[in-house]
Design an enzyme around this catalytic site. Structure first.
Site, short mmCIF file in Angstrom:
data_model
loop_
_atom_site.label_atom_id
_atom_site.label_comp_id
_atom_site.label_asym_id
_atom_site.label_seq_id
_atom_site.Cartn_x
_atom_site.Cartn_y
_atom_site.Cartn_z
N PHE A 119 1.03 -1.28 0.00
CA PHE A 119 -0.02 0.20 0.02
C PHE A 119 0.90 1.29 -0.01
O PHE A 119 1.74 1.40 0.79
CB PHE A 119 -1.03 0.05 1.22
N ASP A 191 1.23 -4.53 8.64
CA ASP A 191 0.19 -3.96 8.31
C ASP A 191 -1.35 -4.69 8.07
O ASP A 191 -1.30 -5.56 7.24
CB ASP A 191 0.34 -2.97 6.96
N TYR A 216 -11.32 1.73 10.82
CA TYR A 216 -12.49 2.03 10.11
C TYR A 216 -12.71 0.95 9.05
O TYR A 216 -13.89 1.17 8.34
CB TYR A 216 -12.23 3.50 9.26
N LYS A 217 -12.12 0.11 8.84
CA LYS A 217 -12.47 -0.91 7.68
C LYS A 217 -13.36 -2.05 8.46
O LYS A 217 -14.51 -1.87 8.94
CB LYS A 217 -11.25 -1.78 7.20
N ARG A 366 -13.27 -4.30 -6.48
CA ARG A 366 -13.20 -5.10 -5.28
C ARG A 366 -14.48 -5.46 -4.50
O ARG A 366 -15.43 -4.43 -4.59
CB ARG A 366 -12.32 -4.32 -4.22
#
Length: 407
Positions: A119, A191, A216-217, A366
């Site tokens: 990322f 991560d 937040y995911k 996704r």
């Protein structure tokens, strides 16, 4: 499909979440939905704590303890003892702290190894640290995924990897790679943005050194929710992070002119915690109470298999649509990713039909499979809709071609 698998009533908690009627939400891998508990906790801070008790709330309602309290609630989701996890800042900031600290611990080495397609923020932070310290003290080495293991040697200080690839959904073997890195004296920083709350983790048992993740995911803490960091207890005593703000001080309210770090994981803190955001995350984590992450994983896999079975025909007959997630379940996170030349337009066409998915450049569609609020029937409907959109070419409609600022 003639037989739709049954949902696990111990896992599916749709009534706990605040989702728009008629919406099939398959983007929890990017932003989890709001929940009743999160909404209630936030409203309580606004309407009762802050409004009624004002600044007294730091003590009366223990605002000051929220980073440690929330970290302790996240810890079992990570397979970690609570005193090794704290919620604070963002993934980017926490990466900076831990990369700096890791270089201090492994101070005879300077190389940080990471994957080229990691990322971007992970790579950017390492690049920025290298510029700050100079390449004689910090150098980022980027390698292809298949080159990671060969890149490990006695000159590498830290291996920085993402557990589940944000584009493809491929999951690496954390236990095996960590063990291999340790054989070369390399510290490992993981991560967990796309794995915490989605797949079973055993950070303590796997001897992980450091980890970061966001709230937040899959943890459903809301946009901009505080992140978290994990530091193995064997490193806590030697941890020296560079953002020595007052909340990481051994005695913040003594207001001493010289910095003296807190003894435990609290030394990872920096500035004043954002209480409203912490309240939202604290409430959201209630959804994980009593959950067995192995059962969550099994149900997520079942949803993915059902989706793939429903779209098998279109995958076989339309060569433009390709599954890029590994077919082996052991190498999958909690998402499926497909490539297509018109992935962005297909995503917009699905969203137009209240099936919320997302796109990642250059050509990735996704879909997240979160069993806490997603059913097999919804997954089947989403798969049939995708099949129809690809077959009839409706994604070519002009209204689906203009890209938004946030994709």
């Amino acid at each position: 499909m003639t037989n739709t698998p049954l949902d696990d009533p111990n896992i599916l908690r749709r009534s706990d979440f605040l989702l728009p009627k008629g919406t099939i939400y398959m983007d929890g891998n990017s932003l989890g939905p709001s929940s009743l508990a999160s909404n209630k906790a936030t409203q309580d801070v606004l309407n009762n704590q802050w409004e009624q008790d004002l600044i007294k709330s730091w003590n009366v309602h223990s605002w000051i303890d929220l980073p440690k309290k929330v970290g302790s609630k996240i810890a079992p989701i990570l397979g970690a003892a609570p005193d090794q996890v704290i919620a604070c800042d963002s993934i980017s900031v926490n990466l900076f702290k831990l990369l700096s600290a890791g270089l201090k611990i492994n101070d005879e080495r300077k190389i940080i190894v990471s994957e080229q397609k990691n990322f971007p923020t992970d790579l950017y932070i390492a690049q920025g640290l290298s510029e700050l310290l100079g390449k004689d003290k910090c150098e980022l080495k980027q390698v292809e995924k298949h080159e990671i293991e060969d890149a490990l040697n006695d000159e590498v200080a830290i291996l920085m990897l993402t557990h589940v690839d944000f584009r493809t959904g491929e999951m690496l073997s954390m236990e095996r790679i960590t063990k291999l890195a340790h054989q070369h004296g390399v510290l490992v920083l993981w991560d967990l943005a796309h794995s915490a709350g989605a797949v079973p983790l055993e950070l303590d048992r796997w001897n992980v050194d450091f980890a970061v993740g966001c709230g937040y995911k899959y943890l459903n803490g809301g946009p901009g929710s505080p992140a978290f960091m994990y530091v193995s207890k064997r490193h806590l005593r030697h941890l020296k992070q560079p953002l020595t703000g007052w909340m990481g001080h051994a005695s913040p309210f003594s207001f001493e002119p010289e910095y003296s770090p807190a003894e435990g994981i609290e030394k990872a803190l920096c500035g004043t915690p954002p209480i409203l955001s912490f309240a939202a995350l604290d409430g959201a984590l209630n959804a994980f109470e009593g959950l067995d992450m192995m059962q969550v994983r099994a149900q997520s896999n079942s949803l993915k298999l059902h989706f793939l079975a429903t779209v098998t025909e279109i995958l076989q007959t339309n060569p433009d649509l390709k599954l890029v997630t590994p077919e082996d379940e052991e190498r999958q996170g909690s998402q499926l990713s497909f490539s297509h030349p018109h992935s962005y337009a297909i995503a917009q066409a699905l969203i137009d039909k209240q099936i919320i998915v997302d796109f990642r450049a250059p050509d990735i569609l996704r879909l997240g499979f979160t069993p806490l609020y997603l059913s097999h029937a919804e997954v089947e409907k989403a798969a049939k809709t995708l099949r129809n959109i690809v077959q009839d070419g409706s994604y070519l409609n002009a209204k689906y071609q203009t890209r938004n600022k946030v994709t």
